[in-house]
Design an enzyme around this catalytic site. Structure first.
Site, PDB file in Angstrom:
ATOM      1  N   LYS A 163      44.011  34.666 -10.517  1.00 25.94           N
ATOM      2  CA  LYS A 163      42.948  33.682 -10.277  1.00 25.94           C
ATOM      3  C   LYS A 163      43.207  33.113  -8.887  1.00 25.94           C
ATOM      4  O   LYS A 163      43.953  32.151  -8.713  1.00 25.94           O
ATOM      5  CB  LYS A 163      43.030  32.577 -11.357  1.00 25.94           C
ATOM      6  CG  LYS A 163      41.751  31.831 -11.641  1.00 25.94           C
ATOM      7  CD  LYS A 163      41.131  31.136 -10.448  1.00 25.94           C
ATOM      8  CE  LYS A 163      41.781  29.837 -10.062  1.00 25.94           C
ATOM      9  NZ  LYS A 163      41.248  29.278  -8.789  1.00 25.94           N
ATOM     10  N   GLU A 211      51.716  14.234   1.401  1.00 25.52           N
ATOM     11  CA  GLU A 211      51.686  15.532   2.080  1.00 25.52           C
ATOM     12  C   GLU A 211      50.329  15.595   2.793  1.00 25.52           C
ATOM     13  O   GLU A 211      49.284  15.713   2.142  1.00 25.52           O
ATOM     14  CB  GLU A 211      51.780  16.687   1.063  1.00 25.52           C
ATOM     15  CG  GLU A 211      51.764  18.049   1.724  1.00 25.52           C
ATOM     16  CD  GLU A 211      51.672  19.218   0.745  1.00 25.52           C
ATOM     17  OE1 GLU A 211      51.037  19.074  -0.320  1.00 25.52           O
ATOM     18  OE2 GLU A 211      52.226  20.282   1.058  1.00 25.52           O
ATOM     19  N   PHE A 227      44.860  28.162  -1.523  1.00 25.15           N
ATOM     20  CA  PHE A 227      43.999  28.696  -0.452  1.00 25.15           C
ATOM     21  C   PHE A 227      44.781  29.090   0.786  1.00 25.15           C
ATOM     22  O   PHE A 227      44.303  29.877   1.598  1.00 25.15           O
ATOM     23  CB  PHE A 227      42.931  27.648  -0.064  1.00 25.15           C
ATOM     24  CG  PHE A 227      43.442  26.554   0.838  1.00 25.15           C
ATOM     25  CD1 PHE A 227      43.542  26.757   2.217  1.00 25.15           C
ATOM     26  CD2 PHE A 227      43.862  25.324   0.333  1.00 25.15           C
ATOM     27  CE1 PHE A 227      44.038  25.769   3.053  1.00 25.15           C
ATOM     28  CE2 PHE A 227      44.365  24.337   1.164  1.00 25.15           C
ATOM     29  CZ  PHE A 227      44.448  24.563   2.527  1.00 25.15           C
ATOM     30  N   GLU A 275      39.456  29.479  -5.059  1.00 26.30           N
ATOM     31  CA  GLU A 275      38.001  29.661  -4.933  1.00 26.30           C
ATOM     32  C   GLU A 275      37.533  29.454  -3.490  1.00 26.30           C
ATOM     33  O   GLU A 275      36.383  29.697  -3.156  1.00 26.30           O
ATOM     34  CB  GLU A 275      37.243  28.745  -5.900  1.00 26.30           C
ATOM     35  CG  GLU A 275      37.483  27.254  -5.752  1.00 26.30           C
ATOM     36  CD  GLU A 275      38.697  26.752  -6.522  1.00 26.30           C
ATOM     37  OE1 GLU A 275      39.762  27.393  -6.459  1.00 26.30           O
ATOM     38  OE2 GLU A 275      38.572  25.691  -7.170  1.00 26.30           O
ATOM     39  N   ARG A 276      38.444  28.985  -2.615  1.00 26.05           N
ATOM     40  CA  ARG A 276      38.061  28.814  -1.209  1.00 26.05           C
ATOM     41  C   ARG A 276      38.249  30.118  -0.404  1.00 26.05           C
ATOM     42  O   ARG A 276      37.568  30.337   0.578  1.00 26.05           O
ATOM     43  CB  ARG A 276      38.908  27.719  -0.564  1.00 26.05           C
ATOM     44  CG  ARG A 276      39.004  26.475  -1.424  1.00 26.05           C
ATOM     45  CD  ARG A 276      39.170  25.223  -0.635  1.00 26.05           C
ATOM     46  NE  ARG A 276      39.377  24.086  -1.507  1.00 26.05           N
ATOM     47  CZ  ARG A 276      38.429  23.541  -2.263  1.00 26.05           C
ATOM     48  NH1 ARG A 276      37.203  24.014  -2.241  1.00 26.05           N
ATOM     49  NH2 ARG A 276      38.703  22.512  -3.038  1.00 26.05           N
ATOM     50  N   CYS A 280      53.000  25.231   3.185  1.00 27.49           N
ATOM     51  CA  CYS A 280      53.916  24.448   2.349  1.00 27.49           C
ATOM     52  C   CYS A 280      55.283  24.349   3.004  1.00 27.49           C
ATOM     53  O   CYS A 280      56.105  23.538   2.607  1.00 27.49           O
ATOM     54  CB  CYS A 280      54.046  25.072   0.973  1.00 27.49           C
ATOM     55  SG  CYS A 280      54.881  26.645   1.018  1.00 27.49           S
ATOM     56  N   SER A 294      49.202  22.492  -5.245  1.00 22.51           N
ATOM     57  CA  SER A 294      49.664  21.129  -4.998  1.00 22.51           C
ATOM     58  C   SER A 294      50.502  20.620  -6.176  1.00 22.51           C
ATOM     59  O   SER A 294      50.387  21.119  -7.301  1.00 22.51           O
ATOM     60  CB  SER A 294      48.449  20.229  -4.768  1.00 22.51           C
ATOM     61  OG  SER A 294      47.599  20.303  -5.889  1.00 22.51           O
TER      62      SER A 294
END
Ligand code: NAD
Length: 499
Positions: free
Chosen positions: A173, A384, A149, A176-177, A281, A226
């Site tokens: 893909k 994290e 996201f 979805e957020r 990240c 993640s």
């Protein structure tokens, strides 16, 4: 509320699974769109159509494919503000940061405009008597990109631009957020001349990801997200014989040496720790000052800078430093982790708990927190956090600071602030981290280099974008060729008469 869609065969397609995800406006906490989640059948159908479309695309010469990237790059520039707004609307980051998200993706498209030179093979003349060897790079076929996201434009562009330039079809893909930027980029690619079916944007969650991993036609998977999911996807893709590169989470440290310019180090830490609400990240989440005096002075410089950070919605103008985090669950998790740091005995120097923004009480905002006296056994060090929380771990010496990073399971990015070239050089040489900054807090390499972490920050081989991406998205075929003596040695040169 908006109804979103998939992008299949060059058109908006309504989902048929009957399952949906809610897309939030993180600043208000309201649901702003409904996203269809694809089923395995929908995914398999999209892959089959992509495989058909890929044949013609792979047969299109590399320079023509690169011209699609040239037009795509021009369209991204033309629609920069619109794309940045789409990023910010679903992610919550500020508009300048949204533009940066698009810009760093665009730079990868720019490198792909020269893609044909990275697709050239190798040639050995006379490898044996009259024997030549040559290699060529051919596309894999249908590949998949599964993205997180936190960079709704940049990371989908890191995936699609090299994969398509190499002659593959791609199933993208997105998270979805934050799916809308990918859907808009697919429209722009069509406008740029990409044939229908070569890029399919299939929205979904675990169900569609698993369908991608089990689909026999999909040859390669590029994942960013993640660490636990990266490891899972790498394992399942590899078991199914796919090529996979899966980039995971991070815990990035910045060493601050006693000879560093502490004002510059403090400015860098605030930007790299709290920018995009810490949801990068490559965010610096751990400051490691060397020596007590450096630590005390750094703390004195950090506190006023952190206290004056402006938190707000992207719509409030360009003077906001960072926006909300992505979900209510993320907000609660970050606040729980800050509590755990206090309970574990770290000193909470700036307390961002219970931050509420007037008029946006239901938004997912988190105030900035700064911990000192953090130790490696604490949960706030090990996890994290992916939020606006900076931890300070004090080190007695350069060696202790370096070993802290070496022993950390993650290895995405790191930085050192120092005035001493010898220390900086030693650090760059010895540290076991993929991307290193010297007096540079977020060392995301430029698009003609490559991006990738070490240790638990990446599974698989080869980095993202740059020359590595062209290796990942192609396979090498090597031909050994010999031609027996022919017409030049005693062949018939005259026009043959009919008997
Ligand atoms: P995430 O792992 O939750 O999701 C990433 C993708 O995986 C999404 O598309 C999601 O739909 C899918 N997914 C989620 N759960 C799944 C499951 N159980 N099975 C199959 N698929 C699943 O990550 P996120 O929260 O979207 O992104 C934040 C994370 O990404 C952070 O850890 C951050 O450090 C990392 N990240 C890494 C890099 C890098 O290059 N190393 C870059 C950006 C972000």
């Amino acid at each position: 509320m908006q109804d979103l869609h998939h992008w299949i065969d060059g058109a908006k397609v309504t989902g048929t699974s009957g399952r949906f995800a809610e897309v939030y406006n993180p600043a208000t906490g309201e649901v702003q769109a409904r996203l269809p989640l694809a089923s395995k059948d929908e995914l398999d159908a999209a892959v089959a159509r992509a495989a058909e479309a890929q044949k013609g695309w792979a047969a299109t010469n590399p320079q023509r494919r690169a011209r699609v990237m040239m037009r795509f790059g021009a369209l991204i520039n033309e629609h920069m503000d619109e794309l940045a707004e789409l990023v910010s609307r679903e992610h919550g980051k500020t508009l300048p940061d949204g533009r940066g998200d698009v810009q760093r993706g665009l730079e990868v498209v720019e490198v792909c405009m020269g893609g044909p030179s990275l697709l050239k093979g190798e040639f050995t003349d006379d490898g044996g008597p009259g024997i030549d060897l040559y290699s060529m790079r051919q596309p894999l076929g249908v590949v998949a990109g599964i993205t997180p996201f936190n960079f709704p434009a940049m990371i989908p562009l890191w995936k699609m631009a090299p994969a398509l330039t190499c002659g593959n079809a791609m199933i993208l893909k997105p998270s979805e957020r934050c799916p809308s930027t990918s859907l808009r980029l697919a429209e722009l690619l069509q406008e740029a001349g990409l044939p229908d079916g070569v890029l399919q944007v299939v929205n979904g969650d675990k169900e569609v990801v698993d369908a991608i991993l089990d689909n026999e036609t999909v040859q390669g998977v590029g994942f960013v997200g993640s660490t636990p999911i990266a490891q899972y996807i790498y394992g399942r893709a590899a078991t199914n014989g796919k090529r996979a590169q899966c980039f995971g989470g991070a815990k990035n440290h910045m060493i601050v040496m006693p000879d560093a310019d502490l004002d510059k180090a403090a400015d860098a830490l605030v930007g790299a720790g709290f920018g995009a609400a810490g949801e990068r990240c490559m965010a610096i989440s751990v400051a490691v000052p060397v020596g007590k005096e450096t630590a005390d002075r750094l703390r004195d410089k950090l506190v006023p800078r952190i206290e004056k950070l402006k938190v707000g919605p992207y719509t409030s103008g360009e003077d906001v430093d960072y926006g909300p985090v992505i979900t209510k669950a993320a907000q609660e998790r970050i606040e729980r982790l800050v509590n755990s740091g206090v309970e574990a005995g770290a000193t909470l120097v700036v307390d961002g708990r219970d931050f509420r923004l007037q008029g946006y009480e239901d938004g997912f905002f988190v105030g900035p927190s700064y911990f000192d006296d953090v130790t490696p056994d604490m949960e706030i060090y090990k996890e994290e956090i992916f939020g606006p929380v900076l931890s300070q771990v004090r080190a007695d010496s350069y060696e202790a600071a370096l070993n802290l990073i070496i022993d950390n399971p993650y290895g995405n990015g790191t930085a050192i602030y120092t005035a001493d070239g010898d220390t900086a050089r030693d650090f760059a040489h010895r540290v076991n981290v993929g991307m290193v900054g010297i007096n540079f807090p977020i060392p995301v390499p430029l698009s003609y280099h490559t991006f990738g972490g070490w240790k638990k920050s990446a599974f698989g081989d080869l980095n993202q974008y740059g020359p590595d991406a062209f290796r990942f998205y192609t396979r090498t075929k090597t031909v050994t060729a010999r031609w027996f003596s022919g017409i030049k040695e005693g062949g018939e040169f005259n026009f043959k008469q009919m008997d």
